[in-house]
Design a protein around this motif. Structure first.
Motif, mmCIF file in Angstrom:
data_model
loop_
_atom_site.group_PDB
_atom_site.id
_atom_site.type_symbol
_atom_site.label_atom_id
_atom_site.label_comp_id
_atom_site.label_asym_id
_atom_site.label_seq_id
_atom_site.Cartn_x
_atom_site.Cartn_y
_atom_site.Cartn_z
ATOM 1 N N ARG A 94 0.892 -1.128 -0.055
ATOM 2 C CA ARG A 94 -0.165 -0.048 0.035
ATOM 3 C C ARG A 94 0.891 1.387 0.031
ATOM 4 O O ARG A 94 1.556 1.597 1.132
ATOM 5 C CB ARG A 94 -0.947 0.070 1.215
ATOM 6 N N ARG A 128 3.981 8.397 -1.821
ATOM 7 C CA ARG A 128 3.746 9.569 -2.898
ATOM 8 C C ARG A 128 4.678 10.843 -2.852
ATOM 9 O O ARG A 128 5.057 11.354 -3.817
ATOM 10 C CB ARG A 128 2.235 9.911 -2.333
ATOM 11 N N PRO A 163 2.903 4.939 -13.541
ATOM 12 C CA PRO A 163 1.781 5.486 -12.700
ATOM 13 C C PRO A 163 1.341 4.167 -11.617
ATOM 14 O O PRO A 163 1.430 3.013 -12.048
ATOM 15 C CB PRO A 163 0.338 5.839 -13.401
ATOM 16 N N ASN A 164 0.842 4.665 -10.501
ATOM 17 C CA ASN A 164 0.654 3.629 -9.462
ATOM 18 C C ASN A 164 -0.472 2.684 -9.822
ATOM 19 O O ASN A 164 -0.276 1.404 -9.486
ATOM 20 C CB ASN A 164 -0.017 4.480 -8.282
ATOM 21 N N TRP A 165 -1.463 2.965 -10.540
ATOM 22 C CA TRP A 165 -2.539 2.128 -10.992
ATOM 23 C C TRP A 165 -1.908 1.084 -12.122
ATOM 24 O O TRP A 165 -2.465 -0.095 -12.267
ATOM 25 C CB TRP A 165 -3.674 2.849 -11.968
ATOM 26 N N ALA A 166 -0.544 1.206 -12.809
ATOM 27 C CA ALA A 166 0.086 0.249 -13.566
ATOM 28 C C ALA A 166 0.644 -0.966 -12.852
ATOM 29 O O ALA A 166 0.706 -2.132 -13.502
ATOM 30 C CB ALA A 166 1.054 0.783 -14.574
ATOM 31 N N GLY A 178 -0.676 -2.912 -10.137
ATOM 32 C CA GLY A 178 -1.593 -3.947 -9.993
ATOM 33 C C GLY A 178 -1.882 -4.918 -11.366
ATOM 34 O O GLY A 178 -1.808 -6.074 -11.217
ATOM 35 N N PRO A 179 -2.155 -4.328 -12.620
ATOM 36 C CA PRO A 179 -2.233 -5.219 -13.567
ATOM 37 C C PRO A 179 -0.876 -5.787 -14.053
ATOM 38 O O PRO A 179 -1.046 -7.104 -14.580
ATOM 39 C CB PRO A 179 -2.743 -3.895 -14.866
ATOM 40 N N THR A 237 -0.428 -8.606 -11.640
ATOM 41 C CA THR A 237 -1.544 -9.684 -12.074
ATOM 42 C C THR A 237 -1.106 -10.691 -13.213
ATOM 43 O O THR A 237 -1.314 -11.740 -13.285
ATOM 44 C CB THR A 237 -2.873 -9.109 -12.592
#
Length: 175
Positions: A24, A30, A40-43, A45-46, A49
């Motif tokens: 987290r 940040r 970017p942080n969102w990248a 997770g994918p 995965t």
């Protein structure tokens, strides 16, 4: 084969959840200086995965292709070592707030992936190829980790003091 898939999916989910809990980012992350090429942080997770799904598929391919119990043991041991190094990186970086310690751990993670690729090759070359994106991503992540360390060191108790609270010569050294 169905039981193998169920077991591997369960292990991958546990590893993914442990990594997610320990990763987290929060305000501390940040506020770190990062290179311009930081994803970017969102990248993340994918990306993880996909990588963990490929690693899970590699485990299934290797396990089912193993000719005997000795080869299955090799598969299990190589993956267990890799999972260990994968799982400890995030707590070092995020929970302990020690990117420098995480960077020191990266070579072990990287070598554990390379050991998987080499060690599984004669059992299942498909399994080995499925692990190449993992090795490439960790190579990229190692450079990112190294750059974050270079941009933000030192870490530890002195690093927790806000820069505006420091005065004089010491403040200039930290910048």
């Amino acid at each position: 084969m169905t039981l193998t898939i169920i077991v591997v999916v369960a292990i991958v989910l546990v590893v993914f959840i442990l990594g997610g809990i320990a990763s987290r980012p929060g305000e501390w992350y940040r506020n770190l200086k990062k290179p311009s090429w930081n994803p970017p942080n969102w990248a993340f997770g994918p990306a993880w995965t996909i990588i963990l799904s490929l690693a899970g598929a590699a485990a299934v391919f290797a396990w089912t292709a193993a000719a005997d119990g000795g080869e299955q043991t090799r598969v299990a041991v190589l993956f267990a070592i890799n999972i260990f190094f994968y799982v400890i990186w995030s707590p070092l970086f995020f929970a302990a707030r020690r990117p420098d310690w995480a960077l020191a751990e990266v070579p072990f993670l990287w070598l554990s992936i390379l050991a998987l690729i080499v060690g599984l090759w004669d059992i299942s070359s498909t399994a080995s190829w499925l692990l190449v994106p993992f090795l490439l991503w960790v190579t990229f992540a190692a450079f990112l980790n190294w750059r974050i360390v270079r941009l933000n060191a030192p870490f530890g108790s002195k690093a927790e003091v806000p820069s505006h609270a420091l005065h004089g010569e010491h403040a200039r050294e930290r910048r």
